[in-house]
Motif scaffolding. Sequence first.
Motif, short mmCIF file in Angstrom:
data_model
loop_
_atom_site.label_atom_id
_atom_site.label_comp_id
_atom_site.label_asym_id
_atom_site.label_seq_id
_atom_site.Cartn_x
_atom_site.Cartn_y
_atom_site.Cartn_z
N ASN A 1 18.11 14.95 -44.83
CA ASN A 1 16.92 15.52 -45.45
C ASN A 1 17.20 15.77 -46.94
O ASN A 1 18.33 15.97 -47.35
N ASP A 2 16.15 15.75 -47.73
CA ASP A 2 16.30 15.82 -49.17
C ASP A 2 16.83 17.18 -49.63
O ASP A 2 16.22 18.21 -49.38
N VAL A 3 17.99 17.19 -50.29
CA VAL A 3 18.48 18.43 -50.90
C VAL A 3 18.60 18.30 -52.42
O VAL A 3 18.69 19.31 -53.11
N LYS A 4 18.57 17.08 -52.95
CA LYS A 4 18.83 16.90 -54.38
C LYS A 4 17.74 17.54 -55.24
O LYS A 4 18.04 18.16 -56.27
N PHE A 5 16.47 17.37 -54.84
CA PHE A 5 15.39 17.96 -55.65
C PHE A 5 15.47 19.48 -55.63
O PHE A 5 15.32 20.14 -56.67
N SER A 6 15.74 20.04 -54.45
CA SER A 6 15.85 21.50 -54.35
C SER A 6 17.06 22.03 -55.11
O SER A 6 17.00 23.08 -55.75
N GLU A 7 18.19 21.31 -55.05
CA GLU A 7 19.37 21.74 -55.79
C GLU A 7 19.08 21.78 -57.28
O GLU A 7 19.50 22.71 -57.98
N ALA A 8 18.37 20.78 -57.78
CA ALA A 8 18.09 20.73 -59.22
C ALA A 8 17.08 21.79 -59.64
O ALA A 8 17.23 22.41 -60.70
N THR A 9 16.06 22.02 -58.83
CA THR A 9 14.97 22.92 -59.24
C THR A 9 15.16 24.36 -58.79
O THR A 9 14.67 25.28 -59.45
N GLN A 10 15.89 24.58 -57.69
CA GLN A 10 16.01 25.92 -57.14
C GLN A 10 17.45 26.34 -56.88
O GLN A 10 17.71 27.49 -56.57
N GLY A 11 18.37 25.41 -57.00
CA GLY A 11 19.75 25.67 -56.60
C GLY A 11 20.61 26.33 -57.65
O GLY A 11 20.14 26.62 -58.75
N PRO A 12 21.86 26.57 -57.26
CA PRO A 12 22.48 26.17 -56.00
C PRO A 12 21.86 26.90 -54.80
O PRO A 12 21.74 28.13 -54.81
N CYS A 13 21.48 26.13 -53.79
CA CYS A 13 20.81 26.69 -52.62
C CYS A 13 21.77 27.04 -51.48
O CYS A 13 21.40 27.81 -50.59
N PHE A 14 22.98 26.48 -51.52
CA PHE A 14 23.86 26.60 -50.35
C PHE A 14 25.26 27.10 -50.71
O PHE A 14 26.20 26.95 -49.92
N SER A 15 25.42 27.69 -51.88
CA SER A 15 26.76 28.00 -52.39
C SER A 15 27.53 28.98 -51.52
O SER A 15 28.77 28.96 -51.50
N ASP A 16 26.84 29.85 -50.79
CA ASP A 16 27.54 30.84 -49.96
C ASP A 16 28.05 30.25 -48.65
O ASP A 16 28.81 30.90 -47.91
N LEU A 17 27.67 29.02 -48.33
CA LEU A 17 28.02 28.41 -47.05
C LEU A 17 29.37 27.70 -47.08
O LEU A 17 29.85 27.24 -46.04
N LYS A 18 29.95 27.54 -48.26
CA LYS A 18 31.28 26.94 -48.43
C LYS A 18 31.34 25.50 -47.92
O LYS A 18 32.35 25.05 -47.40
N TRP A 19 30.26 24.78 -48.12
CA TRP A 19 30.24 23.39 -47.68
C TRP A 19 31.25 22.53 -48.43
O TRP A 19 31.70 21.51 -47.90
N GLU A 20 31.61 22.96 -49.63
CA GLU A 20 32.57 22.16 -50.39
C GLU A 20 33.93 22.06 -49.69
O GLU A 20 34.69 21.11 -49.88
N LYS A 21 34.23 23.03 -48.83
CA LYS A 21 35.50 23.01 -48.11
C LYS A 21 35.53 21.97 -47.00
O LYS A 21 36.59 21.63 -46.47
N LEU A 22 34.36 21.46 -46.63
CA LEU A 22 34.32 20.44 -45.58
C LEU A 22 35.00 19.15 -46.01
O LEU A 22 35.40 18.35 -45.18
N ALA A 23 35.14 18.96 -47.32
CA ALA A 23 35.78 17.75 -47.85
C ALA A 23 37.27 17.72 -47.50
O ALA A 23 37.89 16.66 -47.61
N LEU A 24 37.84 18.83 -47.10
CA LEU A 24 39.27 18.87 -46.78
C LEU A 24 39.61 18.11 -45.52
O LEU A 24 40.73 17.68 -45.32
N GLY A 25 38.60 17.92 -44.66
CA GLY A 25 38.81 17.16 -43.42
C GLY A 25 38.27 15.77 -43.56
O GLY A 25 37.81 15.36 -44.63
N PRO A 26 38.32 14.95 -42.49
CA PRO A 26 37.78 13.61 -42.52
C PRO A 26 36.31 13.61 -42.88
O PRO A 26 35.56 14.49 -42.46
N ALA A 27 35.88 12.65 -43.68
CA ALA A 27 34.50 12.62 -44.18
C ALA A 27 33.51 12.31 -43.07
O ALA A 27 32.45 12.88 -43.00
N ARG A 28 33.83 11.36 -42.21
CA ARG A 28 32.85 10.93 -41.21
C ARG A 28 33.61 10.32 -40.04
O ARG A 28 34.54 9.57 -40.22
N SER A 29 33.13 10.66 -38.83
CA SER A 29 33.80 10.14 -37.64
C SER A 29 33.25 8.76 -37.28
O SER A 29 32.22 8.36 -37.78
#
Length: 353
Positions: free
Chosen positions: A325-353
């Motif tokens: 689902n579209d997050v880029k428009f919301s990130e640019a106009t209203q974001g950061p929208c998800f910064s408290d969720l620590k999604w950036e740490k998900l990059a430490l594991g495998p990207a995709r199964s």
Amino acid sequence: MQVKHLVKHSWENLARRRFNWKHATEARKILCAIEEKHGRTDPAQLRLADAYARDVFGDMCYAPWLHVYTAFNRTFKEGWIPDNYYGWVVVPKMSGMYGKISHLKPLARLLFHDDVFPDLGYHVNGIFFSADHVAIPDSKVSESVFATTDIVVFKLDQSSQGRGVFFWNRRNFDVERIKRLGNGVLQQFIVQHKSFGRFASKAVATVRFTTVVDDAGDISLRACFLRLGRAGDAIIRPDSEICVPVDLASGQLFHEGYSSDWIGVDVHPDSKARFEGVTLPAFPECVRKVTELHAKMPYARCVGWDVTVNADGKVLLMEWNAQHNDVKFSEATQGPCFSDLKWEKLALGPARS
């Protein structure tokens, strides 16, 4: 087994490169449009975006969308999620196979047990069903779906961005054609609320709500924007739509909307109706409804809900998207929208199964 693993790994690398290349191409196009309108972005701010892509997300392939967000805001902000990172890393880990269910449109009412969907019937694997999932003989389908409306909309499974959507009236309704098209949902044509009608769009306006489930299981609204079609479009199309951010507390439109190349407009290009001062109809009810629905399907942890309000003020859910689902428009106009969720740490594991 080792050869099989190597082949799979090679295909995944190729898919990842193609995915990021497509995103980079789209991002560069939007960046050029923004800078053509507003001038070059401060190189120092772009360097901050590059450093964030490299140090936080671990790859410069995530820089292009950060450049777009930075150019749009004229400054870099920590906490932004690049759209390709969201699609490649976040979605598989936060939704996985559960998110893919949202592509199967006839399942929505079964899954959520709610009449918020304007469904009239379904075609699945060669059989037509009523909205209550009772099989209908081919000879009775037209009678069933046109019992309360003169126009029906057929949406194929996995239809998106205006593709795979067909309009039928009583005269041209063709059961055999639908069977050839494939599986999907038959929905009632919606007469939209007068608040949306002021923008003079034939296409039914939709409001995209983005909700998330955090690690404690709590559901919250993170972004919202109004999608409007153009005068000549029967449905909203991504290459011509106008998107207007919405204040999450009040439901009031921002004073400026944006075209598909992210250039600001303060009025709808066709009707010249202004966005400023307009409050979305039934906004609190819409928020309650998408939050309630997400609680019924919390396994997909980030969902985009396309909601509208009809002429009688009833909240209706056109579709839900728990994949990319579209997050880029919301990130640019209203974001950061998800910064408290620590999604950036998900990059430490495998990207995709």
